[in-house]
Design a protein around this motif. Sequence first.
Motif, PDB file in Angstrom:
ATOM      1  N   ARG A  50      -1.416 -34.871 -22.506  1.00  0.00           N
ATOM      2  CA  ARG A  50      -0.535 -35.573 -23.121  1.00  0.00           C
ATOM      3  C   ARG A  50      -0.187 -36.578 -21.994  1.00  0.00           C
ATOM      4  N   ASN A  51      -1.078 -35.945 -20.795  1.00  0.00           N
ATOM      5  CA  ASN A  51      -0.856 -36.984 -19.307  1.00  0.00           C
ATOM      6  C   ASN A  51      -0.263 -37.735 -19.478  1.00  0.00           C
ATOM      7  N   PRO A  52       1.063 -38.106 -18.554  1.00  0.00           N
ATOM      8  CA  PRO A  52       1.728 -39.977 -19.270  1.00  0.00           C
ATOM      9  C   PRO A  52       0.267 -40.860 -18.430  1.00  0.00           C
ATOM     10  N   ILE A  53      -0.419 -40.487 -17.129  1.00  0.00           N
ATOM     11  CA  ILE A  53      -1.364 -41.244 -16.710  1.00  0.00           C
ATOM     12  C   ILE A  53      -2.613 -40.982 -17.092  1.00  0.00           C
ATOM     13  N   ALA A  54      -3.402 -42.366 -18.025  1.00  0.00           N
ATOM     14  CA  ALA A  54      -4.467 -42.362 -18.615  1.00  0.00           C
ATOM     15  C   ALA A  54      -5.439 -41.874 -17.505  1.00  0.00           C
ATOM     16  N   GLY A  55      -6.509 -41.025 -17.539  1.00  0.00           N
ATOM     17  CA  GLY A  55      -7.732 -40.663 -16.827  1.00  0.00           C
ATOM     18  C   GLY A  55      -7.690 -40.059 -15.631  1.00  0.00           C
ATOM     19  N   SER A  56      -5.749 -39.035 -15.659  1.00  0.00           N
ATOM     20  CA  SER A  56      -6.039 -38.451 -14.578  1.00  0.00           C
ATOM     21  C   SER A  56      -5.915 -37.239 -14.450  1.00  0.00           C
ATOM     22  N   LEU A  57      -7.287 -37.117 -15.945  1.00  0.00           N
ATOM     23  CA  LEU A  57      -7.145 -35.424 -16.179  1.00  0.00           C
ATOM     24  C   LEU A  57      -8.914 -35.725 -15.714  1.00  0.00           C
ATOM     25  N   ILE A  58      -8.730 -36.194 -14.676  1.00  0.00           N
ATOM     26  CA  ILE A  58     -10.687 -37.031 -13.699  1.00  0.00           C
ATOM     27  C   ILE A  58     -10.285 -35.121 -12.988  1.00  0.00           C
ATOM     28  N   TYR A  59      -9.348 -34.455 -12.768  1.00  0.00           N
ATOM     29  CA  TYR A  59      -9.497 -33.281 -11.940  1.00  0.00           C
ATOM     30  C   TYR A  59      -9.660 -32.324 -12.728  1.00  0.00           C
ATOM     31  N   TYR A  60      -9.303 -32.561 -13.615  1.00  0.00           N
ATOM     32  CA  TYR A  60      -9.546 -31.030 -13.980  1.00  0.00           C
ATOM     33  C   TYR A  60     -11.029 -31.794 -14.236  1.00  0.00           C
ATOM     34  N   ASP A  61     -11.569 -32.732 -15.249  1.00  0.00           N
ATOM     35  CA  ASP A  61     -12.624 -32.663 -15.483  1.00  0.00           C
ATOM     36  C   ASP A  61     -14.326 -32.398 -14.235  1.00  0.00           C
ATOM     37  N   MET A  62     -13.181 -32.548 -12.771  1.00  0.00           N
ATOM     38  CA  MET A  62     -15.205 -32.459 -11.999  1.00  0.00           C
ATOM     39  C   MET A  62     -14.765 -30.689 -11.649  1.00  0.00           C
ATOM     40  N   GLN A  63     -13.476 -30.488 -12.112  1.00  0.00           N
ATOM     41  CA  GLN A  63     -13.708 -28.679 -11.177  1.00  0.00           C
ATOM     42  C   GLN A  63     -14.639 -27.642 -11.580  1.00  0.00           C
ATOM     43  N   ASP A  64     -15.657 -27.591 -12.692  1.00  0.00           N
ATOM     44  CA  ASP A  64     -17.107 -27.505 -12.967  1.00  0.00           C
ATOM     45  C   ASP A  64     -17.627 -28.064 -12.349  1.00  0.00           C
ATOM     46  N   PHE A  65     -18.140 -29.325 -11.730  1.00  0.00           N
ATOM     47  CA  PHE A  65     -18.713 -29.742 -10.941  1.00  0.00           C
ATOM     48  C   PHE A  65     -18.665 -29.190  -9.360  1.00  0.00           C
ATOM     49  N   ASN A  66     -17.478 -29.132  -9.335  1.00  0.00           N
ATOM     50  CA  ASN A  66     -16.811 -28.890  -7.160  1.00  0.00           C
ATOM     51  C   ASN A  66     -16.976 -27.103  -6.965  1.00  0.00           C
ATOM     52  N   LYS A  67     -16.865 -26.327  -8.320  1.00  0.00           N
ATOM     53  CA  LYS A  67     -17.595 -25.169  -8.040  1.00  0.00           C
ATOM     54  C   LYS A  67     -19.204 -25.197  -7.610  1.00  0.00           C
ATOM     55  N   ALA A  68     -19.549 -26.016  -8.609  1.00  0.00           N
ATOM     56  CA  ALA A  68     -21.109 -25.701  -8.649  1.00  0.00           C
ATOM     57  C   ALA A  68     -21.659 -26.535  -7.191  1.00  0.00           C
ATOM     58  N   PHE A  69     -20.941 -27.135  -6.527  1.00  0.00           N
ATOM     59  CA  PHE A  69     -21.385 -28.313  -4.753  1.00  0.00           C
ATOM     60  C   PHE A  69     -20.564 -26.932  -4.387  1.00  0.00           C
ATOM     61  N   LEU A  70     -20.325 -26.849  -4.435  1.00  0.00           N
ATOM     62  CA  LEU A  70     -19.326 -25.724  -3.252  1.00  0.00           C
ATOM     63  C   LEU A  70     -20.829 -24.220  -2.865  1.00  0.00           C
ATOM     64  N   LYS A  71     -21.022 -23.718  -4.118  1.00  0.00           N
ATOM     65  CA  LYS A  71     -21.674 -22.673  -4.143  1.00  0.00           C
ATOM     66  C   LYS A  71     -23.357 -23.339  -3.698  1.00  0.00           C
ATOM     67  N   VAL A  72     -23.373 -24.644  -3.994  1.00  0.00           N
ATOM     68  CA  VAL A  72     -24.606 -25.051  -3.187  1.00  0.00           C
ATOM     69  C   VAL A  72     -24.857 -25.103  -2.128  1.00  0.00           C
ATOM     70  N   GLY A  73     -23.557 -25.815  -2.174  1.00  0.00           N
ATOM     71  CA  GLY A  73     -23.052 -25.831   0.208  1.00  0.00           C
ATOM     72  C   GLY A  73     -23.533 -24.254   0.800  1.00  0.00           C
ATOM     73  N   ILE A  74     -23.074 -23.558   0.417  1.00  0.00           N
ATOM     74  CA  ILE A  74     -23.491 -21.994   1.077  1.00  0.00           C
ATOM     75  C   ILE A  74     -24.635 -21.731   1.066  1.00  0.00           C
ATOM     76  N   ALA A  75     -25.626 -22.797  -0.525  1.00  0.00           N
ATOM     77  CA  ALA A  75     -26.572 -21.907  -0.322  1.00  0.00           C
ATOM     78  C   ALA A  75     -27.317 -22.986   0.338  1.00  0.00           C
ATOM     79  N   LEU A  76     -26.833 -24.157   0.819  1.00  0.00           N
ATOM     80  CA  LEU A  76     -28.126 -24.909   1.625  1.00  0.00           C
ATOM     81  C   LEU A  76     -27.680 -24.347   3.005  1.00  0.00           C
ATOM     82  N   ILE A  77     -26.707 -23.860   3.160  1.00  0.00           N
ATOM     83  CA  ILE A  77     -26.596 -22.545   4.719  1.00  0.00           C
ATOM     84  C   ILE A  77     -27.461 -21.167   4.963  1.00  0.00           C
TER      85      ILE A  77
END
Length: 196
Positions: A50-77
């Motif tokens: 029920r967040n007052p700002i529509a679309g601000s849940l993108i912060y939560y939506d991106m968490q799984d991607f960001n964790k996977a992206f971080l692991k990919v970055g470590i793997a690339l190193i």
Amino acid sequence: MYKKQMIMQKVVCFIMLASSVVTFAYSLGIMSDLFESFYYSIRSTENPSRNPIAGSLIYYDMQDFNKAFLKVGIALILIALLLFVTNTHVRRRYYIGNVIAVLVNTVANIGAAVWASSQIAIYKDKFVNEVDFQAFREYADLMNSYYTESTFWFDVHIYVFGFSIVACILLIGNMIWKFMLMDQEKKLIDSGKEAA
């Protein structure tokens, strides 16, 4: 000619490592603006749905991607370090281990670029089209918090992955050059044996 190629192969291996480090650093920074913008506005309500700002849940939506992206970055190193473990940066002749190191780096970096770029494009679209920027600005003014409409962190992936792909091209080009020189050297040795 071999001396120039040996210098080039060392430089190219370090460029590959640098591109992997840049990708990792980007994975750490991609959510900076979203965190500063939306984290506290989301936490200010008891129920994030029920967040007052529509679309601000993108912060939560991106968490799984960001964790996977971080692991990919470590793997690339770690994969880039394979070039140094196999001595691809200093070896006079390339063997199967060197070819595998080059190919694994190329496939991993191009795969990461395609995967991450497609995901980032989706989240950028959500940010631009779903966030209610007027409500967001009003909230930021009211709470004296960070406000931005910038898509900088979504857009910079073009340069990050462009650098990565250029590094891959240089790595493959260096390997081709190496095999051409090895072939020329073999022909010279064979012609010397025939003359003797």
